[in-house]
Design a protein around this motif. Structure first.
Motif, PDB file in Angstrom:
ATOM      1  N   GLY A 188      18.514  32.640 -18.011  1.00  0.00           N
ATOM      2  CA  GLY A 188      17.524  32.091 -17.094  1.00  0.00           C
ATOM      3  C   GLY A 188      17.451  30.576 -17.112  1.00  0.00           C
ATOM      4  N   SER A 200      20.644  28.109 -24.659  1.00  0.00           N
ATOM      5  CA  SER A 200      19.621  27.310 -23.985  1.00  0.00           C
ATOM      6  C   SER A 200      19.543  25.898 -24.564  1.00  0.00           C
ATOM      7  CB  SER A 200      18.274  28.008 -24.082  1.00  0.00           C
ATOM      8  OG  SER A 200      18.028  28.411 -25.393  1.00  0.00           O
ATOM      9  N   HIS A 253      21.978  34.795 -17.368  1.00  0.00           N
ATOM     10  CA  HIS A 253      21.221  35.779 -18.140  1.00  0.00           C
ATOM     11  C   HIS A 253      20.105  35.136 -18.952  1.00  0.00           C
ATOM     12  CE1 HIS A 253      24.589  38.997 -17.951  1.00  0.00           C
ATOM     13  NE2 HIS A 253      23.820  38.974 -16.886  1.00  0.00           N
ATOM     14  N   ASP A 265      18.089  26.982 -15.565  1.00  0.00           N
ATOM     15  CA  ASP A 265      18.230  26.476 -14.207  1.00  0.00           C
ATOM     16  C   ASP A 265      19.140  25.258 -14.201  1.00  0.00           C
ATOM     17  OD1 ASP A 265      17.988  25.965 -11.588  1.00  0.00           O
ATOM     18  OD2 ASP A 265      15.989  25.045 -11.727  1.00  0.00           O
TER      19      ASP A 265
END
Lengths: 129, 288
Positions: B251, B214, B249, B253
């Motif tokens: 999440g 992330s 996975h 965007d």
């Protein structure tokens, strides 16, 4: 008092910021610019900030404000010639200026605005038919 | 250790030096690295002088005493110069520890009557020389770490080239993990490249990035936004299937960015935006 000149070029307004913007100057610019958009019925506003090397969150907010106000008056805002350091600062400040169009230089900014105009008139024509 | 033993050692400096440089392992280990025996003797003499001059009855048990600064500086300098000359850490350490043997041997000859005093002095000298050895090691490792840091900087510089692919299109292949410092360099170089070449499309190829978490995605989003502020478009290419899986996975965007699987498809997209067309030469002729 110092003012930033606003030039009218056809349907568009051109603002070239050549000095460091302090807060009051920025506020004056915002007011003058909106007055001019209203008075001339301009369809686009081009702000050239290529000479601007320092930017803070207030400046970012002013640019965002100008874009939002112009769009209410049906004019699009293009910010052109942003320095890499300024872009990085704005991103780090969390101000991606999402409502604003951008271009590399004044020429391309003009082309961008010009390209958006006929499209709109076309679509209006379609609506009329 | 009593004051007169320190003085006695200082008086017997020449004997210690002879004892030291004539040790067998010293001449064997350094025979190849020193130009001559005289060089070895000259350097050993300097170090021994530094040791004996700075050693007092008080600071022999306290390496952090301020009056030992000159000795520590000398040892650091010696270690660095030896490291540059290509000595291994083992050689430098052997060299310093061999001084202990010479000192203890002369000490044994000086104190003949009192075994207790001899034992205590031996312990203290041993500890003193060990500490000098530790200083030498620390310096050696610090020197190595500086080299490693320098190389890391160089790698960061090397691995972020801006490539002009076409008029108005630049690409930057990223190889290696994207961390905050790297992202900063990538962003600066890419934005500078866009301004210099007046390119309207930048392709960021991440096929060389081993993993996207992330944080890396956050960095990518920042870069894309900064490029947009300049007035250019950014395409992210080289997304491997595993990376696509991880991103979904986690999440993250990425729907606001233009992403392509390969550099080729990113290039095709860029040509499309610039209204360029690539086709086989002479195709029209054959049609005629």
């Amino acid at each position: 008092m110092e003012r930033i000149p606003i030039l009218k070029m056809g349907k568009f307004l051109l603002v070239t910021i050549q000095v460091d913007l302090y807060d009051r100057l920025a506020l004056t610019l915002e007011e003058d610019l909106i007055q001019m958009v209203h008075k001339t019925g301009a369809r686009g506003v081009l702000i050239d900030i290529s000479a601007l090397s320092i930017v803070d969150s207030f400046m970012g907010k002013i640019i965002g404000n100008i874009a939002a106000m112009s769009s209410i008056l049906d004019a699009e805002t293009v910010v052109v010639g942003m320095q890499p350091a300024v872009a990085i600062t704005l991103i780090e400040l969390g101000l991606p200026l999402s409502g604003v169009h951008t271009a590399l230089n004044v020429e391309r900014g003009m082309a961008l605005l010009a390209a958006r105009m006929p499209e709109e008139t076309d679509s209006e024509d379609v609506d009329d038919d | 250790m009593t004051r007169n033993i320190v003085t006695a050692l200082q008086e017997n400096q020449d004997r210690i030096l002879d004892q030291w440089v004539n040790q067998r392992e010293l001449s064997e280990d350094f025979g190849g690295n020193f130009n001559s025996f005289d060089d070895l003797k000259a350097q050993s003499s300097e170090l021994l002088t530094a040791v004996l001059e700075n050693m007092t009855a008080e600071n022999i048990t306290d390496l952090y005493a301020s009056d030992l600064e000159p000795l520590i500086e000398y040892v650091s300098g010696l270690t660095l110069s030896r490291a540059k000359q290509g000595f291994s850490p083992r050689e430098t350490a052997t060299y310093i520890f061999s001084l202990k043997d010479a000192l203890l041997k002369v000490l044994g000859e000086l104190i003949t009557e009192d075994p207790k005093e001899l034992y205590r002095s031996t312990l203290e000298i041993s500890k003193f020389i060990d500490n000098i050895g530790i200083v030498s090691f620390e310096t050696f490792i610090r020197g190595r770490e500086e080299v490693i840091l320098g190389q890391a900087d160089e790698m960061a510089e090397l691995s972020t080239p801006v490539i002009k692919v076409w008029e108005g299109i630049i690409a930057m292949p990223i190889i290696g993990t994207l961390d905050s410092a790297r992202t900063q360099v990538v962003m600066e170089n890419l934005l500078q490249g866009i301004v210099e070449t007046e390119s309207s499309i930048a392709i960021l190829d991440i096929s060389g990035v081993p993993a996207v978490d992330s944080l890396v995605a956050q960095h990518l989003i920042k870069t894309v936004n900064a490029i947009r502020l300049l007035g250019a478009d950014c395409v992210i290419s080289g997304i491997r299937p595993e990376i696509a899986q991880t991103v979904v996975h986690l999440g993250i965007d990425l729907s606001k960015m233009v992403t392509k699987a390969t550099l080729a498809s990113a290039l095709r997209y860029a040509y499309g935006i610039l209204q360029l067309e690539v086709r086989k030469a002479g195709k029209e002729k054959s049609n005629l």
